[in-house]
Design a protein around this motif. Sequence first.
Motif, mmCIF file in Angstrom:
data_model
loop_
_atom_site.group_PDB
_atom_site.id
_atom_site.type_symbol
_atom_site.label_atom_id
_atom_site.label_comp_id
_atom_site.label_asym_id
_atom_site.label_seq_id
_atom_site.Cartn_x
_atom_site.Cartn_y
_atom_site.Cartn_z
ATOM 1 N N LEU A 135 0.814 -1.221 0.000
ATOM 2 C CA LEU A 135 0.000 0.000 0.000
ATOM 3 C C LEU A 135 0.840 1.259 0.000
ATOM 4 N N PHE A 136 1.944 1.254 0.773
ATOM 5 C CA PHE A 136 2.727 2.471 0.959
ATOM 6 C C PHE A 136 4.079 2.433 0.251
ATOM 7 N N GLY A 137 4.312 1.460 -0.616
ATOM 8 C CA GLY A 137 5.546 1.406 -1.369
ATOM 9 C C GLY A 137 5.577 2.456 -2.472
ATOM 10 N N ILE A 184 -9.274 1.330 4.465
ATOM 11 C CA ILE A 184 -10.540 0.631 4.707
ATOM 12 C C ILE A 184 -11.740 1.280 4.022
ATOM 13 N N SER A 185 -11.487 2.175 3.056
ATOM 14 C CA SER A 185 -12.569 2.871 2.343
ATOM 15 C C SER A 185 -13.532 3.551 3.321
ATOM 16 N N ARG A 247 -10.004 -5.885 -5.753
ATOM 17 C CA ARG A 247 -9.333 -5.249 -4.636
ATOM 18 C C ARG A 247 -9.325 -3.730 -4.813
ATOM 19 N N SER A 248 -9.777 -3.007 -3.782
ATOM 20 C CA SER A 248 -9.808 -1.549 -3.875
ATOM 21 C C SER A 248 -9.140 -0.874 -2.679
ATOM 22 N N ASP A 249 -8.893 -1.632 -1.605
ATOM 23 C CA ASP A 249 -8.237 -1.043 -0.447
ATOM 24 C C ASP A 249 -7.486 -2.127 0.321
ATOM 25 N N PHE A 250 -6.907 -1.744 1.438
ATOM 26 C CA PHE A 250 -6.079 -2.675 2.209
ATOM 27 C C PHE A 250 -6.926 -3.751 2.884
ATOM 28 N N PHE A 251 -8.160 -3.429 3.237
ATOM 29 C CA PHE A 251 -9.066 -4.433 3.801
ATOM 30 C C PHE A 251 -9.271 -5.587 2.821
ATOM 31 N N ASP A 252 -9.415 -5.267 1.536
ATOM 32 C CA ASP A 252 -9.579 -6.315 0.523
ATOM 33 C C ASP A 252 -8.361 -7.219 0.485
#
Length: 503
Positions: A135-137, A184-185, A247-252
């Motif tokens: 996510l943060f790379g 987490i949208s 997949r759209s966010d880190f929760f996914d």
Amino acid sequence: MLVLWIGALTFIIYITHWVYHWRNPRCNGKLPPGSMGFPFLGEAFQFFKSNATNDVPPFVKERMERYGPVFKTSIMGRPVIVSADPDLNHFVFLQEGQLFQSWYPDTFTELFGRQNVASFQGFMYKYLKNMVLSLFGPESLKNMLPEVERTDCRRLQQWSIQETVELKEATAAMIFHLTAKKLISYDEENATQKLRENFVAFMKGLISFPLKIPGAAYYKCLQGRKNAMKMLKNLLNERQAMPRKSRSDFFDFVLEELQKEGTTLTEKIALDLMFVLLFARFETTSLALTFAVKFLSDNPSVLKKLREEHETILRNRENTDSGLTWKEYKSMTYTFQFINETVRLANIVPVIFRKALREIQFKGYTIPAGWAVMVCPPAVHLNPTKYKDPLTFNPSRWEGVEINGATKNFMAFGGGMRFCVGADFSKVQMAVFLHCLVTKYKEGQITRCFIFANTLCVREQETKTHQNLEPSFRWEPVKGGNILRTPGLQFPGGFHIRLMEIN
């Protein structure tokens, strides 16, 4: 009566013997000098005592002057070796996983969760680190850059119509909104329950004296974590009940990992990780940004150089209506020097803990197995032998210095294998905010450019030439800006600013 006297004398001898061994721990070699303080408490009261200095914390500075850069102490009953020695710090980070491992006091572990990312070692830590980098790379940040710029410009526009803005709170809300959306949208502005309120309660008691008494800062901190974790759990349950196709966010990403056969990830680990990521991103970066704006207002010559760099970026654009590009971001040489100097002086992370896995010899001293080692970044960042006039804000001291990680003399983002995985995200947040602040934000066809001269002016431009700009708004500090360290950095009175239209 004689029996009572003998009993009392025996008790006194026992206590005296016990206190002596408390203050003089056994060691196969030579322990560093220092005091173990009172039994059980150690020197906790002195460690947590608040101060309002940008200098090395008094707890460390006073003992450095008395004992040298490496000394022993005890905090809440835990024996600790405190290191203000760059060589020892470097050695500790370099030998993580071999001679040392990540460790934090039980109170810290209780606050961040027993299965938070800082508590894991070896494979599990690397596994979670790679999850976060997804996510943060750098590749993800390239795609995130336009949204960061849009968010910053929109917030600046909103602030310009408010009577006053408390900058720490305002930037924290801005960063939390973006981070929660990516993780987490979660839309804080339209949610019925305010997730960030629980994080604010948590933050106020972090690194405070651990009293579990209603009304105490530590107690409120625990309650804030409990409520935030409950909300995260509910959000995860909702997502599990209604999974998304892509997949759209880190929760996914987390849900995909939880469903894999033989996965090492558990729901508890995932929720603790989510909590740490949300907290770390908005709290530390908003503190750094508040410090940065305060430094800008106090240093007009620094502002001038920073503004010149960002106006050059605008002038060199082929399309003046285009947003900030990754190439432009990477070209911000002076901005990165400014960020380095800000975090060097801010010392947002006052201590970093590790634990010795076995007995270690260093410069004639022995670090016993099981003892904690507390690395003190402020003592390194404010070392006059490495930084001329260390308390002076001078971004130009970083000219020609390339820093892609931690060094012996710079560890604002940690060091070793645990170098902060969100460091690049924090730098993007700071650089883009500064870019919007000292150049422009767009509102329809109007471009407003922010500049400082002890005040911040917002200049409106009807053309695309970036010339002949007439100031329409100005910025000025209203109150606050004083700091307090407990030992974590705080702005107890906030830092209030006002954006006003010039008649």
